[in-house]
Design a protein around this motif. Structure first.
Motif, PDB file in Angstrom:
ATOM      1  N   ALA B 208      -5.523   7.474 -57.685  1.00  0.00           N
ATOM      2  CA  ALA B 208      -6.122   7.026 -58.960  1.00  0.00           C
ATOM      3  C   ALA B 208      -5.083   6.289 -59.806  1.00  0.00           C
ATOM      4  O   ALA B 208      -5.393   5.266 -60.420  1.00  0.00           O
ATOM      5  N   ASP B 209      -3.870   6.793 -59.815  1.00  0.00           N
ATOM      6  CA  ASP B 209      -2.782   6.125 -60.570  1.00  0.00           C
ATOM      7  C   ASP B 209      -2.526   4.726 -60.017  1.00  0.00           C
ATOM      8  O   ASP B 209      -2.344   3.767 -60.764  1.00  0.00           O
ATOM      9  N   LYS B 210      -2.507   4.645 -58.679  1.00  0.00           N
ATOM     10  CA  LYS B 210      -2.264   3.337 -58.036  1.00  0.00           C
ATOM     11  C   LYS B 210      -3.384   2.358 -58.376  1.00  0.00           C
ATOM     12  O   LYS B 210      -3.147   1.167 -58.589  1.00  0.00           O
ATOM     13  N   ILE B 211      -4.628   2.881 -58.418  1.00  0.00           N
ATOM     14  CA  ILE B 211      -5.770   2.000 -58.744  1.00  0.00           C
ATOM     15  C   ILE B 211      -5.593   1.434 -60.154  1.00  0.00           C
ATOM     16  O   ILE B 211      -5.781   0.242 -60.399  1.00  0.00           O
ATOM     17  N   ARG B 212      -5.200   2.299 -61.084  1.00  0.00           N
ATOM     18  CA  ARG B 212      -5.020   1.861 -62.482  1.00  0.00           C
ATOM     19  C   ARG B 212      -3.957   0.771 -62.578  1.00  0.00           C
ATOM     20  O   ARG B 212      -4.067  -0.154 -63.364  1.00  0.00           O
ATOM     21  N   ARG B 213      -2.889   0.916 -61.766  1.00  0.00           N
ATOM     22  CA  ARG B 213      -1.800  -0.077 -61.830  1.00  0.00           C
ATOM     23  C   ARG B 213      -2.197  -1.379 -61.143  1.00  0.00           C
ATOM     24  O   ARG B 213      -1.921  -2.468 -61.630  1.00  0.00           O
ATOM     25  N   LEU B 214      -2.867  -1.238 -59.973  1.00  0.00           N
ATOM     26  CA  LEU B 214      -3.243  -2.440 -59.216  1.00  0.00           C
ATOM     27  C   LEU B 214      -4.356  -3.236 -59.890  1.00  0.00           C
ATOM     28  O   LEU B 214      -4.344  -4.465 -59.904  1.00  0.00           O
ATOM     29  N   LEU B 215      -5.336  -2.506 -60.435  1.00  0.00           N
ATOM     30  CA  LEU B 215      -6.497  -3.165 -61.066  1.00  0.00           C
ATOM     31  C   LEU B 215      -6.634  -2.632 -62.495  1.00  0.00           C
ATOM     32  O   LEU B 215      -7.410  -1.694 -62.747  1.00  0.00           O
ATOM     33  N   PRO B 216      -5.891  -3.232 -63.432  1.00  0.00           N
ATOM     34  CA  PRO B 216      -5.875  -2.667 -64.796  1.00  0.00           C
ATOM     35  C   PRO B 216      -7.214  -2.742 -65.532  1.00  0.00           C
ATOM     36  O   PRO B 216      -7.402  -2.039 -66.525  1.00  0.00           O
ATOM     37  N   ASP B 217      -8.129  -3.573 -65.034  1.00  0.00           N
ATOM     38  CA  ASP B 217      -9.433  -3.657 -65.716  1.00  0.00           C
ATOM     39  C   ASP B 217     -10.426  -2.631 -65.179  1.00  0.00           C
ATOM     40  O   ASP B 217     -11.615  -2.685 -65.488  1.00  0.00           O
ATOM     41  N   THR B 218      -9.942  -1.722 -64.333  1.00  0.00           N
ATOM     42  CA  THR B 218     -10.856  -0.722 -63.759  1.00  0.00           C
ATOM     43  C   THR B 218     -10.523   0.679 -64.269  1.00  0.00           C
ATOM     44  O   THR B 218      -9.456   0.908 -64.830  1.00  0.00           O
ATOM     45  N   ARG B 219     -11.449   1.562 -64.012  1.00  0.00           N
ATOM     46  CA  ARG B 219     -11.273   2.953 -64.429  1.00  0.00           C
ATOM     47  C   ARG B 219     -11.684   3.852 -63.264  1.00  0.00           C
ATOM     48  O   ARG B 219     -12.865   3.853 -62.860  1.00  0.00           O
ATOM     49  N   PRO B 220     -10.755   4.586 -62.672  1.00  0.00           N
ATOM     50  CA  PRO B 220     -11.154   5.514 -61.612  1.00  0.00           C
ATOM     51  C   PRO B 220     -11.644   6.845 -62.203  1.00  0.00           C
ATOM     52  O   PRO B 220     -11.065   7.332 -63.164  1.00  0.00           O
ATOM     53  N   ILE B 221     -12.725   7.372 -61.655  1.00  0.00           N
ATOM     54  CA  ILE B 221     -13.241   8.679 -62.092  1.00  0.00           C
ATOM     55  C   ILE B 221     -13.209   9.608 -60.876  1.00  0.00           C
ATOM     56  O   ILE B 221     -13.834   9.321 -59.851  1.00  0.00           O
ATOM     57  N   LEU B 222     -12.446  10.679 -60.985  1.00  0.00           N
ATOM     58  CA  LEU B 222     -12.303  11.597 -59.853  1.00  0.00           C
ATOM     59  C   LEU B 222     -13.471  12.580 -59.797  1.00  0.00           C
ATOM     60  O   LEU B 222     -14.085  12.883 -60.821  1.00  0.00           O
ATOM     61  N   ARG B 223     -13.721  13.082 -58.570  1.00  0.00           N
ATOM     62  CA  ARG B 223     -14.806  14.064 -58.419  1.00  0.00           C
ATOM     63  C   ARG B 223     -14.560  15.300 -59.280  1.00  0.00           C
ATOM     64  O   ARG B 223     -15.481  15.874 -59.853  1.00  0.00           O
ATOM     65  N   ASP B 224     -13.296  15.646 -59.378  1.00  0.00           N
ATOM     66  CA  ASP B 224     -12.942  16.800 -60.200  1.00  0.00           C
ATOM     67  C   ASP B 224     -13.362  16.573 -61.661  1.00  0.00           C
ATOM     68  O   ASP B 224     -13.807  17.495 -62.347  1.00  0.00           O
ATOM     69  N   GLU B 225     -13.222  15.323 -62.113  1.00  0.00           N
ATOM     70  CA  GLU B 225     -13.623  14.996 -63.493  1.00  0.00           C
ATOM     71  C   GLU B 225     -15.149  15.063 -63.646  1.00  0.00           C
ATOM     72  O   GLU B 225     -15.663  15.480 -64.678  1.00  0.00           O
ATOM     73  N   ILE B 226     -15.857  14.647 -62.572  1.00  0.00           N
ATOM     74  CA  ILE B 226     -17.323  14.729 -62.600  1.00  0.00           C
ATOM     75  C   ILE B 226     -17.743  16.197 -62.721  1.00  0.00           C
ATOM     76  O   ILE B 226     -18.602  16.556 -63.529  1.00  0.00           O
ATOM     77  N   LEU B 227     -17.092  17.055 -61.925  1.00  0.00           N
ATOM     78  CA  LEU B 227     -17.436  18.477 -61.965  1.00  0.00           C
ATOM     79  C   LEU B 227     -17.085  19.087 -63.316  1.00  0.00           C
ATOM     80  O   LEU B 227     -17.837  19.899 -63.858  1.00  0.00           O
ATOM     81  N   ARG B 228     -15.949  18.673 -63.870  1.00  0.00           N
ATOM     82  CA  ARG B 228     -15.537  19.224 -65.177  1.00  0.00           C
ATOM     83  C   ARG B 228     -16.463  18.743 -66.298  1.00  0.00           C
ATOM     84  O   ARG B 228     -16.601  19.409 -67.309  1.00  0.00           O
ATOM     85  N   THR B 229     -17.085  17.568 -66.086  1.00  0.00           N
ATOM     86  CA  THR B 229     -18.044  17.070 -67.079  1.00  0.00           C
ATOM     87  C   THR B 229     -19.134  18.108 -67.313  1.00  0.00           C
ATOM     88  O   THR B 229     -19.522  18.389 -68.440  1.00  0.00           O
ATOM     89  N   TYR B 230     -19.610  18.698 -66.195  1.00  0.00           N
ATOM     90  CA  TYR B 230     -20.704  19.676 -66.336  1.00  0.00           C
ATOM     91  C   TYR B 230     -20.210  21.040 -66.780  1.00  0.00           C
ATOM     92  O   TYR B 230     -20.993  21.856 -67.267  1.00  0.00           O
ATOM     93  N   ASP B 231     -18.923  21.293 -66.595  1.00  0.00           N
ATOM     94  CA  ASP B 231     -18.364  22.536 -67.118  1.00  0.00           C
ATOM     95  C   ASP B 231     -18.318  22.494 -68.635  1.00  0.00           C
ATOM     96  O   ASP B 231     -18.462  23.507 -69.303  1.00  0.00           O
ATOM     97  N   SER B 232     -18.081  21.276 -69.162  1.00  0.00           N
ATOM     98  CA  SER B 232     -17.923  21.178 -70.617  1.00  0.00           C
ATOM     99  C   SER B 232     -19.132  20.543 -71.298  1.00  0.00           C
ATOM    100  O   SER B 232     -19.149  20.395 -72.510  1.00  0.00           O
ATOM    101  N   LEU B 233     -20.152  20.179 -70.479  1.00  0.00           N
ATOM    102  CA  LEU B 233     -21.314  19.474 -71.040  1.00  0.00           C
ATOM    103  C   LEU B 233     -21.987  20.271 -72.158  1.00  0.00           C
ATOM    104  O   LEU B 233     -22.290  19.759 -73.221  1.00  0.00           O
ATOM    105  N   PHE B 234     -22.205  21.557 -71.877  1.00  0.00           N
ATOM    106  CA  PHE B 234     -22.867  22.400 -72.880  1.00  0.00           C
ATOM    107  C   PHE B 234     -21.835  23.288 -73.557  1.00  0.00           C
ATOM    108  O   PHE B 234     -22.049  24.472 -73.745  1.00  0.00           O
ATOM    109  N   ASP B 235     -20.730  22.711 -73.861  1.00  0.00           N
ATOM    110  CA  ASP B 235     -19.685  23.438 -74.560  1.00  0.00           C
ATOM    111  C   ASP B 235     -20.212  23.889 -75.921  1.00  0.00           C
ATOM    112  O   ASP B 235     -21.117  23.256 -76.469  1.00  0.00           O
ATOM    113  N   TRP B 236     -19.650  24.945 -76.442  1.00  0.00           N
ATOM    114  CA  TRP B 236     -20.152  25.444 -77.740  1.00  0.00           C
ATOM    115  C   TRP B 236     -19.994  24.412 -78.853  1.00  0.00           C
ATOM    116  O   TRP B 236     -20.672  24.472 -79.873  1.00  0.00           O
ATOM    117  N   ARG B 237     -19.130  23.399 -78.633  1.00  0.00           N
ATOM    118  CA  ARG B 237     -18.939  22.400 -79.686  1.00  0.00           C
ATOM    119  C   ARG B 237     -20.024  21.328 -79.688  1.00  0.00           C
ATOM    120  O   ARG B 237     -20.129  20.551 -80.620  1.00  0.00           O
TER     121      ARG B 237
END
Lengths: 99, 377
Positions: B208-237
């Protein structure tokens, strides 16, 4: 049936605890039987390379929160207030929130 | 007299005392049970969604690469695939085609995705249960979709995704990639985003770091981040949950505060009589504690059981208007229940204990006063 009033209390507590136990047993039973359904969903996710659950379908950043961009909630203009009801339920993904 | 027998006698008396003011106590128990029900429903629902997301999204792409332009998600050139393939450790790079379609006749939003493997025949589509419901479409029916040129193209429904998969497929329309390009006017040589498979999962962050450096106009999203999205989706905040929680907690505090600061004249007189006929202060306090325990346990058991039925048997019916928002298409899914003993215990200590303590404090104040002065009030 009940000799004393306290018997009602003890029986009530026992029934409540038994109901909690039944609830847990039911949950375990459903988890044990959920394998095929989970596998079906996981297979679909893998085949179509999906990234999100279909919980909300009104706003795109609520339909696909994990791939939403930082400004999607303000897509109409920078001063546009959040107007989708689902936006009040869904938090931005952690990778878009400042650490 | 044994300790157990003594407390049984006190419980007998506490139940009689509650029965004498049954209307007030019934109303109190119902309000209390409703607060427990609200909190437990939110906890059960959010925990079940989080767990299901973790189980189902395990197969999500390891890395999704999006191109951003002016802060917005933009189409990504197919030429980026070759650049990404050269990164050490990257096994496979594929282009993903997908988008949203608003159906004016029903007012529903659909997600259209390009067909996976095996691909669908040209001119055919597979639809989710939600799409089938809103358009009243079954296998063999034709669905007209409006293209970017304004012309309608009819697609034959080849398959309807099962009801069991509704949590991921309710609003999906799967169609061949070429049809999707033609419908949305996605030019050849562009994709919506790219997905990557990495040979060694431990290298995901490095890639992901290499992707950011090679293609600065892109954004890599890791599977771990997708999973964490749902961990925090219904956060108390999150706004609504905060309102629900704050409302329930405020109601509970007012409720407990009222209990802690007010003891009716009848209750005071009753305590005075009890002390006058020989009850010790500790026994009077024990009697009031048992009253609190009886009310709070009844409310706790009742609230939590109704919450379980609400979330897992009625598909969280009361939450539907909130979750639905302005959407016409709402997925009908049955969540897989999960009971976290820690959460049940936390709910128990957050509701039963404060209420019981709130019952004891004014009783202790009243029980330590001279019975004669209380009875003369």
């Amino acid at each position: 049936m009940f000799g004393r009033k306290s018997d009602i209390f003890f029986v009530g507590v026992a029934l409540g605890a038994a109901a909690l136990g039944l609830m847990t047993a039911h949950a375990d039973y459903r988890i044990a039987g959920a394998g095929p359904s989970l596998m079906e969903k996981a297979a679909l996710v893998e085949r179509l390379e999906l990234t999100d659950l279909c919980l909300f379908t009104d706003a795109r950043y609520a339909r696909h929160p994990s791939v939403a961009d930082r400004h999607s909630a303000f897509q109409d203009s920078p001063m546009s207030a959040e107007h989708f009801p689902s936006g009040t339920v869904v938090l931005p993904p952690p990778h878009l929130c400042p650490q | 007299m044994s300790l157990l027998e003594r407390h049984r006698n006190i419980i007998d008396f506490a139940l009689s005392s509650l029965g004498r003011r049954w209307k007030k106590n019934l109303a109190l128990t119902l309000v209390y049970a409703f607060i427990v029900f609200t909190l437990a429903s939110v906890i059960f629902f959010t925990e079940a969604v989080k767990r299901e997301a973790r189980a189902v999204l395990k197969g999500a792409p390891e890395i999704v690469v999006q191109r951003l332009m002016a802060g917005r998600h933009d189409l990504i050139p197919a030429g980026y695939i070759d650049i990404l393939k050269k990164i050490t450790g990257v096994g496979q790079v594929k282009g993903r085609l997908w988008g949203y379609y608003f159906e004016p006749s029903t007012g529903a939003n659909y997600t259209i995705v390009a067909s996976g493997d095996p691909p669908l025949e040209p001119g055919t589509i597979a639809v989710g249960q939600g799409v089938s419901r809103t358009l009243h479409a079954a296998v063999g029916d034709l669905i007209p979709l409006r293209g970017t040129d304004g012309a309608y193209v009819s697609f034959e429904v080849a398959r309807v995704f099962s009801h069991a998969s509704e949590l991921v497929s309710a609003d999906l329309i799967e169609m061949p990639a070429a049809d999707l390009r033609a419908l949305f006017g996605v030019p050849a040589g562009f994709f919506t985003d790219l997905t990557l498979k990495v040979r060694n999962e431990k290298e995901l962050v490095v890639v992901a770091d290499k992707i950011r450096r090679l293609l600065p106009d892109t954004r890599p999203i890791l599977r771990d981040e997708i999973l964490r999205t749902y961990d925090s989706l219904f956060d108390w905040r999150s706004g609504l949950l905060l309102v629900v929680f704050a409302g329930a907690v405020a109601a509970f505090i007012i409720f407990a505060w009222d209990k802690a600061t007010s003891l009716s004249m009848d209750e005071r007189r009753e305590m005075g009589v009890l002390k006058a006929v020989g009850w010790k202060t500790s026994e009077v306090i024990a009697m009031k504690s048992w009253e609190g325990i009886i009310v709070s346990l009844t409310a706790f058991f009742g609230g939590i059981l109704i919450a379980y039925v609400h979330v897992f048997f009625s598909s969280a019916l009361l939450f539907e208007p909130v979750l639905k928002g302005w959407a016409v298409l709402y997925p009908r899914f049955q969540l897989i229940p999960h009971i976290d003993p820690y959460q049940v215990l936390a709910l128990f200590f957050l509701t039963v204990v404060p209420y019981t303590v709130a019952t004891v404090i004014p009783s202790w104040n009243a029980a330590t006063v001279d019975p004669d002065s209380i009875m003369r009030l």
